[in-house]
Design an enzyme around this catalytic site. Structure first.
Site: not given
Length: 399
Positions: A121, A399
């Protein structure tokens, strides 16, 4: 490549994308869940090859608490995955770039995610902005110091711990790094607890009749529970809005019958627990791991939202290859942030800025590793003081 990229709106496509995510993660079990009930309409992006969903990238509308206490509009990025048959074709890159543009269009100043792999990322502008660590407390040695606050009242709410009750406590979480937990997140957590064969316990703390903390925990390895030499409960969600609530929940957990070890899944790196016991070695801290991967979608808005120390101003040049509107020099000081044409004292890329944004990474360390172009050596100390925080950032939400 004939792959189509678009927002997924049909329920069957959303569910197909969620199944792609589970398959891509390999280690996650396939669950009987309707993905439309745990996702947010209009935010699931998909890649389709011949009409088949082969990759997806999802997000939730949320807010992030930044230094100073402000809550900035935030995209909680999740469910990113591509089928093994379609890897290394640039599909995920296209999805992530589209997602950033969509977040910018919504006015979301930042995005965060939890990374399954640590090398993916940064190329999209994400940097590690907070870390966390597990902890194991050996109860036959753990004694809270007499000075530790007594705390308030703790009640068991295993059968009455509704989403509304827990969310009502958590929505007041105001520590740096905390995020709003969307409705879909709460529904998924409840489903997972209800479908588990092991009992999950909920202890709720209140002070003066107002709920201000809770702990969710469950036993591990129950097949030989009553003959085991080490009975462990895992604390999967620990929320304390003040010192009294934290101490009261500690007292509850450390007084459980039959239990030998209380294992916390995730604590802040500067959590006070080791300081609260008479035998510090009764608290075994696990290795730190990256938690929040942060992306500044609107650099100017994100910088303006947080508070700064009283040091003199610094001019920081920022480069952002994916969102060139962020490129430029920013004058950062105790009175705020402005764009400037002045010569830069320091220069860096948007991912490095993200790592330092919440105060979890020191600018001097980034400079020492070559991730900051230093034009004025004195500016490193000044920007460190400007970005300094009283407590290390921590989210506590997966999450």
């Amino acid at each position: 490549m004939s792959v189509e990229f678009r927002t997924l709106t049909a329920p069957d496509e959303v569910n197909a994308a969620f199944r792609v995510f589970l398959r891509a993660m390999v280690g996650l079990p396939f669950r009987d869940v309707d993905a439309t009930e745990i996702t947010e309409a209009g935010r699931y992006l998909g890649a389709l090859d011949g009409g088949e969903v082969v990759a997806g990238a999802d997000s939730y509308t949320s807010r992030l608490v930044v230094p100073g206490g402000a809550r900035v509009p935030h995209a909680a990025v999740t469910h990113v995955g591509v089928l093994p048959t379609h890897r290394r074709r640039g599909i995920v890159s296209r999805l992530m770039e589209r997602q950033l543009r969509d977040a910018a269009g919504r006015g979301e100043a930042v995005a965060t995610l939890r990374a399954s792999e640590a090398v993916i990322y940064e190329r999209f502008g994400y940097g590690v902005a907070s870390s966390a660590q597990p902890a194991r407390v050996t109860l036959d040695r753990a004694r809270l110091r007499p000075e530790v606050p007594a705390g308030g009242k703790v009640r068991l709410a295993d059968r009455t711990a509704t989403v509304e009750l827990l969310a009502g406590v958590y929505e007041r979480a105001a520590w740096t790094g905390a995020i709003d937990r969307p409705d879909g997140w709460w529904r998924l957590q409840q489903r997972l607890r209800e479908s588990d064969t092991v009992a999950h316990y909920v202890a709720v703390h209140s002070t003066g009749g107002v709920d201000d903390g809770y702990a969710i925990y469950h036993p591990l390895d129950t097949s030989g529970w009553f003959t085991s030499s080490e009975r462990v409960v895992a604390v999967t969600d620990f929320v304390a809005l003040n010192d009294g609530a934290r101490a009261g929940l500690w007292r509850h957990l450390f007084s459980l019958d039959l239990i030998d070890v209380v294992a916390f899944d995730s604590l802040a790196l500067d959590d006070p627990l080791p300081l609260a016991v008479t035998d510090r070695r009764s608290v075994a801290l696990g290795p730190p791991r990256d938690e929040t991967w942060l992306r500044l979608v609107d650099v100017g808005a994100a910088l303006e939202a947080r508070a700064y120390g009283s040091e003199e101003t610094v001019v920081l040049q920022v480069s952002d290859p994916l969102l060139p509107g962020n490129d430029g020099a920013y004058e950062i000081g105790p009175k705020g942030v402005t764009r400037t044409t002045a010569a830069a004292d320091l220069g860096t890329d948007v991912a490095t800025l993200a790592a330092a944004y919440l105060g979890g990474t020191r600018w001097r360390h980034l400079a020492a590793t070559g991730r900051v172009a230093v034009h004025d050596p004195g500016a490193v100390g000044r920007i460190d003081a400007l970005f300094a925080v009283d407590a290390l950032p921590f989210s506590g939400t997966v999450f």
